[in-house]
Write a protein that holds these residues in place. Structure first.
Motif, PDB file in Angstrom:
ATOM      1  N   ASN A   1       0.821  -1.196   0.000  1.00 31.79           N
ATOM      2  CA  ASN A   1       0.000   0.000   0.000  1.00 31.79           C
ATOM      3  C   ASN A   1       0.863   1.258   0.000  1.00 31.79           C
ATOM      4  O   ASN A   1       2.082   1.202   0.119  1.00 31.79           O
ATOM      5  CB  ASN A   1      -0.983   0.002   1.174  1.00 31.79           C
ATOM      6  CG  ASN A   1      -0.294   0.063   2.516  1.00 31.79           C
ATOM      7  OD1 ASN A   1       0.791   0.624   2.642  1.00 31.79           O
ATOM      8  ND2 ASN A   1      -0.930  -0.508   3.528  1.00 31.79           N
TER       9      ASN A   1
ATOM     10  N   SER B   1      -1.777  -3.922  13.476  1.00 29.21           N
ATOM     11  CA  SER B   1      -1.466  -3.605  12.085  1.00 29.21           C
ATOM     12  C   SER B   1      -1.610  -2.104  11.872  1.00 29.21           C
ATOM     13  O   SER B   1      -2.668  -1.526  12.169  1.00 29.21           O
ATOM     14  CB  SER B   1      -2.405  -4.365  11.145  1.00 29.21           C
ATOM     15  OG  SER B   1      -2.346  -3.825   9.836  1.00 29.21           O
TER      16      SER B   1
ATOM     17  N   THR C   1      -4.504  -1.383   9.212  1.00 28.86           N
ATOM     18  CA  THR C   1      -5.918  -1.543   9.549  1.00 28.86           C
ATOM     19  C   THR C   1      -6.270  -1.104  10.957  1.00 28.86           C
ATOM     20  O   THR C   1      -7.443  -0.979  11.305  1.00 28.86           O
ATOM     21  CB  THR C   1      -6.326  -3.013   9.397  1.00 28.86           C
ATOM     22  OG1 THR C   1      -5.616  -3.803  10.375  1.00 28.86           O
ATOM     23  CG2 THR C   1      -6.006  -3.525   7.991  1.00 28.86           C
ATOM     24  N   HIS C   2      -5.276  -0.902  11.800  1.00 28.89           N
ATOM     25  CA  HIS C   2      -5.468  -0.581  13.223  1.00 28.89           C
ATOM     26  C   HIS C   2      -6.110  -1.737  13.993  1.00 28.89           C
ATOM     27  O   HIS C   2      -6.666  -1.542  15.074  1.00 28.89           O
ATOM     28  CB  HIS C   2      -6.309   0.687  13.419  1.00 28.89           C
ATOM     29  CG  HIS C   2      -5.587   1.938  13.018  1.00 28.89           C
ATOM     30  ND1 HIS C   2      -6.194   3.185  13.042  1.00 28.89           N
ATOM     31  CD2 HIS C   2      -4.312   2.148  12.584  1.00 28.89           C
ATOM     32  CE1 HIS C   2      -5.317   4.115  12.639  1.00 28.89           C
ATOM     33  NE2 HIS C   2      -4.181   3.492  12.357  1.00 28.89           N
ATOM     34  N   ASP C   3      -6.030  -2.951  13.443  1.00 31.50           N
ATOM     35  CA  ASP C   3      -6.564  -4.135  14.115  1.00 31.50           C
ATOM     36  C   ASP C   3      -5.469  -4.832  14.915  1.00 31.50           C
ATOM     37  O   ASP C   3      -4.292  -4.836  14.512  1.00 31.50           O
ATOM     38  CB  ASP C   3      -7.134  -5.125  13.093  1.00 31.50           C
ATOM     39  CG  ASP C   3      -8.357  -4.594  12.378  1.00 31.50           C
ATOM     40  OD1 ASP C   3      -9.123  -3.822  13.000  1.00 31.50           O
ATOM     41  OD2 ASP C   3      -8.547  -4.922  11.188  1.00 31.50           O
TER      42      ASP C   3
END
Length: 492
Positions: free
Chosen positions: A2, A197, A200-202
């Protein structure tokens, strides 16, 4: 790949041209070119009792002055007070132009322009934020809000909070992988580190901590390992920086284990760990975890950061108001620099002052003032000879002092009282100053405030008092087990 990771890759590849981050050292990749020490570099320390950020020139190891973010007591007790309280954490942007200073007592992050030493924005967050770091691409600033259960994510241009990432309560600190893929967030209240991550902020991984008190975490520049400190049990844990994030090693380091950081040299990668209760920095290889050196540095070492070429390690001495400078080739202290009161986090920013800058980078700085005044004492065991297990520093705050004791040598997980005695041997009536409970290593950090120096150093025969530590509570203290040793001279 990305856009965020692509930008990070381009940034790392072009560091030789921009000269903006710890090239070859943390927080970026080990294969990036080193930046030699120069007068354009700066070492910053966050000082929680003088509420300052000290600014040091590492080429001369000279303090240039301090950035005053707040007032000492009693000025900061006013309900109309607008300054910062308990300046504690530090981070910096990838381009070296912005410093982020966290004040845990006023729930804030002050963003400082490194060229002018001026505050350009203050962001207020939730209860007791602890550390702030820019993401490798420079787009976000992540702040662990230790008094709550989330990481606050700020826009690095506007400095406004954009989102929150829920984590186990009490997040102590976060750091990022050199490739910008992961954030590692340890906890000061729960025995769990989470891996997040950045894309994704997960939460994508979890690591079980051996205790619930992690104050510091760091990722190796080679992208292979993450090291975290466990202050209460005196250990360091190492786990894999990539899935499955398996624990690789747990190392017993000693009481009041504070921070960890790395230096990459011709001899390999080395982890430096500050052990406050022993007044030492312990050095380990990162390939086989073997100990290679123990460096005596001074009282209560806390934060530390390598120079841009890994030749020096700068260590904040919390109870000595100084930076100890370690030569990483010899593992010896080669200089000491006076700074403000009780330095906590330390960062080294290469090329903080641009080569074409019209200033010398000292604009806006102030002298230490009363921040340079301390009194150091020690407490020894009441019945046994040997080295004094407890160091005490009195930080001048006008007519009063902030007392901080780095306590060791007591029974684990027991209640004690720091008190004043009318007699040098601890006999007679006790006047309690602070009640505390020791951690599993029989140590603790204990604070109190008052005109204590006037009593323990300057009182006449009738008013003179002596610091002691006794088991029990403030209501029912027992017989003192540690008593004040003969007084040391005040340090300027």
């Amino acid at each position: 790949m990305n856009n965020r990771f692509l930008q990070f890759t381009l940034l790392a590849a072009s560091l030789g041209a921009f000269g903006t981050a710890c090239a070859g050292q943390v927080p970026l990749a080990a294969n990036v070119k080193n930046i030699p020490i120069s007068h354009r570099d700066r070492v910053y320390a966050a000082e929680q009792f003088s509420n300052t950020v000290s600014v040091t020139d590492p080429a001369s190891n000279k303090l240039l002055g301090v950035i005053r973010l707040g007032d000492p007591q009693p000025g900061n007790l006013s309900p109309l007070y607008k300054g910062q309280v308990l300046v504690h954490g530090l981070g910096f942007s990838p381009d070296g132009k912005t410093l982020a200073a966290v004040s845990i007592g006023s729930n804030s992050v002050s963003f400082i322009d490194t060229a002018s030493n001026t505050v350009k924005h203050v962001t207020y967050l939730g209860r007791s934020p602890h550390e702030a770091f820019f993401t490798p691409d420079g787009r976000e600033v992540w702040v662990t809000v230790r008094g709550e259960d989330y990481v606050a994510v700020l826009d690095a241009q506007t400095f406004e909070e954009t989102t929150r990432i829920q984590v186990p309560a009490g997040p102590g600190m976060q750091i990022f992988s050199p490739d910008g893929q992961y954030a590692y967030v340890c906890s000061s209240f729960n025995p769990e580190t989470v891996v997040i991550s950045l894309a994704t902020h997960d939460i994508v991984g979890r690591v079980r901590q051996e205790s619930a008190f992690c104050p510091d975490i760091a990722a190796t520049p080679d992208g292979k390992q993450v090291w975290l400190t466990l202050k209460d049990i005196g250990k360091v844990m190492v786990f894999e920086a990539r899935p499955p994030f398996a624990v690789l090693k747990t190392i017993d380091t000693g009481p009041i284990t504070n921070h960890v950081n790395f230096a990459y040299t011709r001899k390999g990668g080395f982890a430096y760990v500050t052990v406050g209760g022993l007044h030492q920095v312990k050095v380990f290889r990162t390939d086989n975890f073997q100990p290679v050196a123990t460096v005596p540095v001074g009282t209560l070492p806390h934060g530390l950061w390598p120079s841009g070429d890994g030749r020096r390690m700068y260590v904040g001495l919390e109870n000595a108001d100084a930076l100890a400078v370690i030569d990483t080739a010899t593992h010896r202290v080669v200089a000491n620099v006076p700074v403000g009161q009780a330095p906590q986090a330390v960062v080294y920013v290469p090329n903080a002052i641009a080569a074409d800058s019209a200033t010398d980078g000292a604009a806006g700085l102030q002298p230490l003032g009363t921040g340079a005044l301390t009194t150091e004492l020690t407490l020894r065991a009441n019945v046994a000879a040997g080295p004094a297990p407890t160091s005490v520093t009195l930080f001048e705050q006008g007519l009063t002092q902030m007392l901080q004791a780095s306590v060791t040598g007591l029974e684990p997980k027991q209640a004690y009282v720091l008190a004043l005695s009318t007699h040098a041997d601890g006999s007679g009536a006790l006047q309690p100053l602070a009640a505390f409970k020791t951690n599993p290593r029989g140590s603790a950090i204990v604070n109190a405030v008052g005109p204590i120096r006037q009593l323990v150093r300057e009182g006449d025969v009738a008013s003179r008092r002596y610091l002691v530590i006794a088991p029990g509570t403030s209501e029912q203290p027992g017989t003192p087990v540690q008593v004040q040793a003969p007084a040391a001279s005040p340090s300027p």
